[in-house]
Design an enzyme around this catalytic site. Structure first.
Site, short mmCIF file in Angstrom:
data_model
loop_
_atom_site.label_atom_id
_atom_site.label_comp_id
_atom_site.label_asym_id
_atom_site.label_seq_id
_atom_site.Cartn_x
_atom_site.Cartn_y
_atom_site.Cartn_z
N LYS A 66 12.70 1.91 7.08
CA LYS A 66 13.11 1.01 6.00
C LYS A 66 14.22 1.59 5.11
O LYS A 66 15.07 0.86 4.62
CB LYS A 66 11.90 0.62 5.13
N ALA A 128 4.09 5.44 -5.02
CA ALA A 128 5.48 5.23 -5.44
C ALA A 128 6.42 5.37 -4.25
O ALA A 128 7.58 5.75 -4.40
CB ALA A 128 5.84 6.22 -6.56
N GLY A 129 5.91 5.09 -3.06
CA GLY A 129 6.73 5.17 -1.84
C GLY A 129 7.49 3.87 -1.61
O GLY A 129 7.66 3.06 -2.53
N GLY A 241 -4.31 -6.23 2.94
CA GLY A 241 -2.88 -6.52 2.95
C GLY A 241 -2.44 -7.52 4.02
O GLY A 241 -1.23 -7.69 4.23
P1 NDP Z 1 5.41 5.82 2.05
O1 NDP Z 1 5.20 6.92 3.04
O2 NDP Z 1 6.78 5.45 1.66
O3 NDP Z 1 4.63 6.18 0.67
C1 NDP Z 1 3.32 6.70 0.72
C2 NDP Z 1 2.73 6.76 -0.69
O4 NDP Z 1 1.34 7.09 -0.56
C3 NDP Z 1 3.35 7.83 -1.59
O5 NDP Z 1 3.33 7.37 -2.92
C4 NDP Z 1 2.38 9.01 -1.40
O6 NDP Z 1 2.35 9.88 -2.51
C5 NDP Z 1 1.07 8.28 -1.31
N1 NDP Z 1 0.00 8.98 -0.59
C6 NDP Z 1 -0.05 9.30 0.72
N2 NDP Z 1 -1.24 9.86 1.05
C7 NDP Z 1 -1.97 9.88 -0.10
C8 NDP Z 1 -3.28 10.35 -0.42
N3 NDP Z 1 -4.08 10.88 0.51
N4 NDP Z 1 -3.71 10.22 -1.69
C9 NDP Z 1 -2.93 9.66 -2.63
N5 NDP Z 1 -1.65 9.22 -2.40
C10 NDP Z 1 -1.20 9.33 -1.14
O7 NDP Z 1 4.59 4.57 2.65
P2 NDP Z 1 4.88 3.01 2.38
O8 NDP Z 1 5.13 2.85 0.93
O9 NDP Z 1 5.87 2.52 3.35
O10 NDP Z 1 3.47 2.34 2.80
C11 NDP Z 1 2.32 2.45 1.97
C12 NDP Z 1 1.19 1.61 2.53
O11 NDP Z 1 1.48 0.23 2.45
C13 NDP Z 1 0.87 1.87 4.00
O12 NDP Z 1 -0.55 1.87 4.15
C14 NDP Z 1 1.47 0.70 4.72
O13 NDP Z 1 0.79 0.41 5.92
C15 NDP Z 1 1.26 -0.41 3.70
N6 NDP Z 1 2.20 -1.54 3.83
C16 NDP Z 1 1.69 -2.78 4.08
C17 NDP Z 1 2.52 -3.88 4.18
C18 NDP Z 1 1.95 -5.23 4.44
O14 NDP Z 1 2.70 -6.17 4.74
N7 NDP Z 1 0.65 -5.42 4.32
C19 NDP Z 1 3.99 -3.75 4.03
C20 NDP Z 1 4.42 -2.40 3.72
C21 NDP Z 1 3.54 -1.34 3.64
P3 NDP Z 1 3.39 11.11 -2.66
O15 NDP Z 1 4.63 10.54 -3.30
O16 NDP Z 1 2.67 12.08 -3.53
O17 NDP Z 1 3.63 11.63 -1.28
#
Ligand code: NDP
Length: 274
Positions: A66, A128-129, A241
């Site tokens: 993305k 915040a991803g 979701g």
């Molecule tokens: P990213 O990899 O960009 O971001 C991941 C985020 O999760 C970061 O903020 C990270 O924190 C945090 N994180 C990861 N592991 C943990 C943990 N064990 N405990 C706490 N925080 C954690 O992922 P995306 O933003 O692309 O995706 C996030 C979720 O959303 C996924 O599950 C994805 O499948 C879902 N999604 C669903 C969609 C839908 O249409 N239903 C569309 C898009 C996404 P840190 O910054 O500290 O690393």
């Protein structure tokens, strides 16, 4: 001539998007073909160029491309620029136009499908991803009282909140914290972390939930995630979701085809296929 679209990702075999878009096309009478496209991890840009050469009209983009899609676009819609991430591309002549429908999809699922208005509500956004970045503006457009962004890496949450701090229209509405600083109960709690993918949950305190809280996990699956179970055990109404997935697809379909499909039956069908 059938117009061609696809979803690009790696891995991609699990994607529900072809089924959803094929159902939208049947419902609206649009002549399109939509398939999965596996791009090599180091070959996203080449894959897009190849699709354009083959006459594709657009593509959805999923993990992990993305951000690369945002840098490759020759033009970005406002919501994609603010998100720094693109999940929908349309190919128009020499232009590659990037958009982000994840946020509008989430908001449509909350407001229309779950029937929860966001106006004057307190919203807690966990993570915040890429996905979290895309939802802040669409939520703000519904006039919440506050959005609190909590993230494991505090600095990333700070950066995301700071993007909106300078906007007069949203002054004071968006703030950031670590999970340990989450304070008080929220009307809507959104899990935009990827913790559910490994069957874990972010360390959000139970006090964030109360009777009437809507707790939405962006992840979806057959069984409720640990986050959904935790939220429900503390009085919240939990939602996964899948509605967001179908709504973001409907928004992408509308961008490409100029016609908005009805989502209720297709959400139901997609749920049965999980
Ligand atoms: P990213 O990899 O960009 O971001 C991941 C985020 O999760 C970061 O903020 C990270 O924190 C945090 N994180 C990861 N592991 C943990 C943990 N064990 N405990 C706490 N925080 C954690 O992922 P995306 O933003 O692309 O995706 C996030 C979720 O959303 C996924 O599950 C994805 O499948 C879902 N999604 C669903 C969609 C839908 O249409 N239903 C569309 C898009 C996404 P840190 O910054 O500290 O690393």
């Amino acid at each position: 001539m059938t117009d061609k679209y696809c979803v690009i990702g790696n891995p991609i075999a699990h994607s529900r998007s072809p089924g959803i878009h094929t159902a939208f096309a049947a419902q609206t009478g649009q002549d399109i073909a939509y398939e999965r496209c596996l791009a090599p991890l180091d070959g996203f840009a080449d894959t897009v160029r190849e699709l354009i050469a083959q006459g594709y009209r657009g593509a959805n983009v999923t993990v992990p491309f993305k951000l690369e899609a945002a840098s490759m676009a020759t033009r970005l819609e406002e919501r994609a620029r603010l998100a720094g991430a693109v999940n929908t591309l349309r190919f128009e002549g020499d232009e590659i136009v990037g958009d982000n429908t994840d946020g509008p999809g989430l908001v449509a699922d909350i407001v229309r499908n779950a029937g929860v208005a966001l106006k004057d509500k307190r919203v807690l956004l966990l993570g915040a991803g890429g996905a979290a970045r895309g939802v802040v503006l669409p939520i703000l457009q519904h006039g919440p009282a506050a959005i609190v962004i909590a993230n494991r890496t505090r600095a990333t949450a700070d950066e995301l909140a700071a993007q909106f701090a300078g906007q007069a229209a949203h002054a004071g509405q968006v703030s950031a914290c670590g999970f340990e600083d989450v304070d008080g109960a929220f009307d809507v709690v959104i899990n935009a972390t990827s913790a559910s993918l490994s069957n874990a949950m972010p360390p959000v305190p139970a006090s964030a939930f109360c009777q009437g809280t809507l707790a939405l996990d962006m992840m979806y699956g057959k069984a409720p995630s640990p986050f959904m179970q935790f939220a429900a055990s503390h009085g919240a109404t939990a939602r996964d979701g899948l509605g967001m997935l179908v709504e973001q697809a409907a928004e992408a379909f509308a961008i490409w085809r100029g016609v908005r499909p009805q989502t209720a039956t297709i959400l139901e069908q997609t749920r049965q296929q999980l």
